[in-house]
Design an enzyme around this catalytic site. Structure first.
Site, PDB file in Angstrom:
ATOM      1  N   ARG A 241      43.539  37.937  67.661  1.00 22.40           N
ATOM      2  CA  ARG A 241      43.730  39.385  67.537  1.00 22.40           C
ATOM      3  C   ARG A 241      43.994  39.676  66.067  1.00 22.40           C
ATOM      4  O   ARG A 241      44.641  38.868  65.372  1.00 22.40           O
ATOM      5  CB  ARG A 241      44.940  39.873  68.351  1.00 22.40           C
ATOM      6  CG  ARG A 241      44.749  39.905  69.857  1.00 22.40           C
ATOM      7  CD  ARG A 241      43.789  41.018  70.307  1.00 22.40           C
ATOM      8  NE  ARG A 241      43.678  41.079  71.758  1.00 22.40           N
ATOM      9  CZ  ARG A 241      42.720  40.507  72.481  1.00 22.40           C
ATOM     10  NH1 ARG A 241      41.753  39.817  71.878  1.00 22.40           N
ATOM     11  NH2 ARG A 241      42.691  40.644  73.794  1.00 22.40           N
ATOM     12  N   GLU A 270      40.196  48.396  64.966  1.00 22.92           N
ATOM     13  CA  GLU A 270      38.851  48.202  65.513  1.00 22.92           C
ATOM     14  C   GLU A 270      38.366  49.513  66.117  1.00 22.92           C
ATOM     15  O   GLU A 270      39.153  50.189  66.780  1.00 22.92           O
ATOM     16  CB  GLU A 270      38.863  47.106  66.584  1.00 22.92           C
ATOM     17  CG  GLU A 270      39.242  45.748  66.003  1.00 22.92           C
ATOM     18  CD  GLU A 270      39.239  44.613  67.029  1.00 22.92           C
ATOM     19  OE1 GLU A 270      38.811  44.849  68.177  1.00 22.92           O
ATOM     20  OE2 GLU A 270      39.664  43.504  66.676  1.00 22.92           O
ATOM     21  N   HIS A 289      34.132  42.065  67.307  1.00 24.93           N
ATOM     22  CA  HIS A 289      34.886  41.645  68.511  1.00 24.93           C
ATOM     23  C   HIS A 289      33.929  41.300  69.656  1.00 24.93           C
ATOM     24  O   HIS A 289      33.977  41.900  70.734  1.00 24.93           O
ATOM     25  CB  HIS A 289      35.874  42.741  68.927  1.00 24.93           C
ATOM     26  CG  HIS A 289      37.013  42.211  69.751  1.00 24.93           C
ATOM     27  ND1 HIS A 289      38.282  42.728  69.704  1.00 24.93           N
ATOM     28  CD2 HIS A 289      37.076  41.193  70.661  1.00 24.93           C
ATOM     29  CE1 HIS A 289      39.058  42.059  70.550  1.00 24.93           C
ATOM     30  NE2 HIS A 289      38.348  41.120  71.137  1.00 24.93           N
TER      31      HIS A 289
HETATM   32  P1  NAP Z   1      46.157  30.407  76.379  1.00 22.36           P
HETATM   33  O1  NAP Z   1      45.449  29.402  77.222  1.00 22.36           O
HETATM   34  O2  NAP Z   1      47.408  31.015  76.880  1.00 22.36           O
HETATM   35  O3  NAP Z   1      46.404  29.729  74.950  1.00 22.36           O
HETATM   36  C1  NAP Z   1      47.237  30.259  73.972  1.00 22.36           C
HETATM   37  C2  NAP Z   1      47.959  29.129  73.278  1.00 22.36           C
HETATM   38  O4  NAP Z   1      48.726  29.686  72.201  1.00 22.36           O
HETATM   39  C3  NAP Z   1      48.914  28.383  74.193  1.00 22.36           C
HETATM   40  O5  NAP Z   1      48.557  27.028  74.223  1.00 22.36           O
HETATM   41  C4  NAP Z   1      50.298  28.590  73.574  1.00 22.36           C
HETATM   42  O6  NAP Z   1      51.001  27.372  73.615  1.00 22.36           O
HETATM   43  C5  NAP Z   1      49.967  28.987  72.130  1.00 22.36           C
HETATM   44  N1  NAP Z   1      50.976  29.890  71.570  1.00 22.36           N
HETATM   45  C6  NAP Z   1      51.487  31.013  72.121  1.00 22.36           C
HETATM   46  N2  NAP Z   1      52.409  31.565  71.308  1.00 22.36           N
HETATM   47  C7  NAP Z   1      52.500  30.741  70.223  1.00 22.36           C
HETATM   48  C8  NAP Z   1      53.291  30.762  69.052  1.00 22.36           C
HETATM   49  N3  NAP Z   1      54.202  31.723  68.843  1.00 22.36           N
HETATM   50  N4  NAP Z   1      53.102  29.779  68.149  1.00 22.36           N
HETATM   51  C9  NAP Z   1      52.213  28.795  68.367  1.00 22.36           C
HETATM   52  N5  NAP Z   1      51.418  28.725  69.475  1.00 22.36           N
HETATM   53  C10 NAP Z   1      51.579  29.689  70.397  1.00 22.36           C
HETATM   54  O7  NAP Z   1      45.184  31.628  76.052  1.00 22.36           O
HETATM   55  P2  NAP Z   1      43.591  31.616  75.857  1.00 22.36           P
HETATM   56  O8  NAP Z   1      42.921  31.909  77.133  1.00 22.36           O
HETATM   57  O9  NAP Z   1      43.199  30.403  75.086  1.00 22.36           O
HETATM   58  O10 NAP Z   1      43.438  32.933  74.927  1.00 22.36           O
HETATM   59  C11 NAP Z   1      44.087  33.006  73.680  1.00 22.36           C
HETATM   60  C12 NAP Z   1      43.921  34.377  73.041  1.00 22.36           C
HETATM   61  O11 NAP Z   1      42.598  34.529  72.561  1.00 22.36           O
HETATM   62  C13 NAP Z   1      44.104  35.575  73.983  1.00 22.36           C
HETATM   63  O12 NAP Z   1      45.473  35.911  74.158  1.00 22.36           O
HETATM   64  C14 NAP Z   1      43.325  36.673  73.299  1.00 22.36           C
HETATM   65  O13 NAP Z   1      44.161  37.458  72.480  1.00 22.36           O
HETATM   66  C15 NAP Z   1      42.323  35.916  72.425  1.00 22.36           C
HETATM   67  N6  NAP Z   1      40.936  36.157  72.879  1.00 22.36           N
HETATM   68  C16 NAP Z   1      40.075  36.805  72.043  1.00 22.36           C
HETATM   69  C17 NAP Z   1      38.773  37.040  72.461  1.00 22.36           C
HETATM   70  C18 NAP Z   1      37.787  37.751  71.571  1.00 22.36           C
HETATM   71  O14 NAP Z   1      36.940  38.463  72.096  1.00 22.36           O
HETATM   72  N7  NAP Z   1      37.827  37.559  70.266  1.00 22.36           N
HETATM   73  C19 NAP Z   1      38.345  36.613  73.724  1.00 22.36           C
HETATM   74  C20 NAP Z   1      39.251  35.958  74.534  1.00 22.36           C
HETATM   75  C21 NAP Z   1      40.551  35.732  74.114  1.00 22.36           C
HETATM   76  P3  NAP Z   1      52.601  27.323  73.637  1.00 22.36           P
HETATM   77  O15 NAP Z   1      53.016  28.257  74.730  1.00 22.36           O
HETATM   78  O16 NAP Z   1      52.902  25.880  73.895  1.00 22.36           O
HETATM   79  O17 NAP Z   1      53.046  27.760  72.292  1.00 22.36           O
END
Ligand code: NAP
Length: 329
Positions: A241, A270, A289
């Protein structure tokens, strides 16, 4: 008035088969084409009878949702839930659902597209051809850098982070490091990945790829200091994000050569304003995006969002609730 429950669809239009699935049991109101949704009088009026909301990309503040006394479920067509006041929804017993997994591989493809395009200067070079400026053999001033064999640092090694790491490790022979709040030993075994403290990861990586959710903990996680730690050879990729980055600090770092380049799918504002320097810099690949934006994946996300909403309305546990354990029942 109809005795059926009401489902509001906002911001993203549903394919006819998904809409029909809802219409078999519920009254569907379509606000997918409404501009300035949160200011729209008809939308506000419709909220008073809504039992479910299905959509994405709009911040729905508590004051607005206060106008929806019957609301049971907010089903987001996204995995990220930064647009929602989760505490508020949980306290009201409203289930917040999202769409994990179905978009993981496509979003990881987008991240790798940004890694490759930034490293090989693909957009800048394609622009040169398009303008008719390809007038001789390509020499050093236009060379890119290798991706294969380099070090890939993932910040947020979750579903998408691991899928990016797999592409790097098994497709491009990269060595993978990651930073999370907690260690993930399964990914360490699978990918031979090292957990590193954030500063060490930034210092040691050729490619820094951000996939953390936006939260109070991650807002502006990357600023002047972090870009200085990365250094002049690093390529920074953000598909998470825009809010996780201090954007003016990133622009300075790119303009001053503090880092080499950036591949960006997400921005503070955006759509990215046309006068943003990020839209015009040769060392930036800026995408609008499109992380999950393929026909197949957007359909799968919408289908999951509809199924999530239907489950809650029928009194069942949905496939992908976000706040299930926090719900005040
Ligand atoms: P996920 O499986 O929940 O992975 C997020 C990871 O970030 C977790 O492993 C978490 O591990 C880590 N994390 C959370 N807070 C943190 C912090 N403060 N410091 C360090 N690590 C942290 O989520 P996902 O499905 O991979 O998606 C991730 C993000 O990608 C979404 O939330 C979304 O905003 C973004 N996204 C963007 C698009 C796009 O169109 N560009 C598409 C899809 C998703 P820990 O809890 O162990 O820290």
């Amino acid at each position: 008035m109809s005795s059926k429950k009401t489902v509001i669809v906002y911001q993203r239009a549903l394919k006819p088969d998904l809409r029909e699935k809802l219409e078999r049991e519920y009254n569907v109101l379509d606000f997918s084409q409404t501009p300035n949704l949160t200011q729209d009088a008809e939308f506000k009026k419709a909220l008073s009878q809504a039992h479910a909301l299905i959509g994405s990309s709009v911040t729905l503040p508590a004051e607005l949702l206060d106008q929806a006394p019957h609301l049971e479920v907010v089903s987001s067509i996204s995995v990220g839930v930064d647009n929602y006041d989760i505490d508020y929804l949980s306290k009201r017993g409203i289930v917040l659902c999202h769409t994990p997994d179905v978009l993981t591989e496509t979003t990881a493809d987008t991240a790798f597209l940004l890694i490759l395009a930034s490293a090989r200067r693909a957009v800048e070079m394609a622009e040169m051809v398009r303008k008719g400026d390809w007038t001789g053999g390509i020499a050093e001033p236009h060379f890119g850098v290798d991706v294969q064999g380099k070090t890939l640092g993932i910040i947020g090694m979750g579903r998408i982070g691991a899928a990016i790491a797999r592409r790097g490790k098994f497709g491009f022979n990269m060595s993978v490091s990651y930073h999370n709040r907690s260690r993930h030993e399964d990914f360490e075994r699978e990918l031979g990945a090292d957990w590193k403290a954030l500063d060490d990861l930034l210092r040691d990586s050729d490619f820094v790829c951000v996939t953390v959710p936006l939260s109070e903990a991650t807002r502006h996680m990357f600023g002047k200091r972090e870009f200085e730690l990365m250094g002049e050879n690093t390529i920074f990729v953000n598909i998470a994000r825009g809010g996780v980055v201090d954007e003016p600090a990133m622009i300075d770092a790119l303009q001053n050569g503090t880092i080499r380049a950036a591949g960006l799918d997400v921005f503070d504002i955006e759509p990215l304003p046309g006068d943003s320097p990020l839209a015009h810099m040769d060392n930036v690949v800026a995408l609008p995006h499109i992380g999950s934006a393929t026909h197949e994946t957007r359909y799968a996300m919408a289908e999951l969002a509809v199924d999530n909403a239907l489950a809650v309305l029928r009194g069942e546990k949905p496939r992908a609730p976000y706040n299930w354990d926090a719900l005040d029942r």
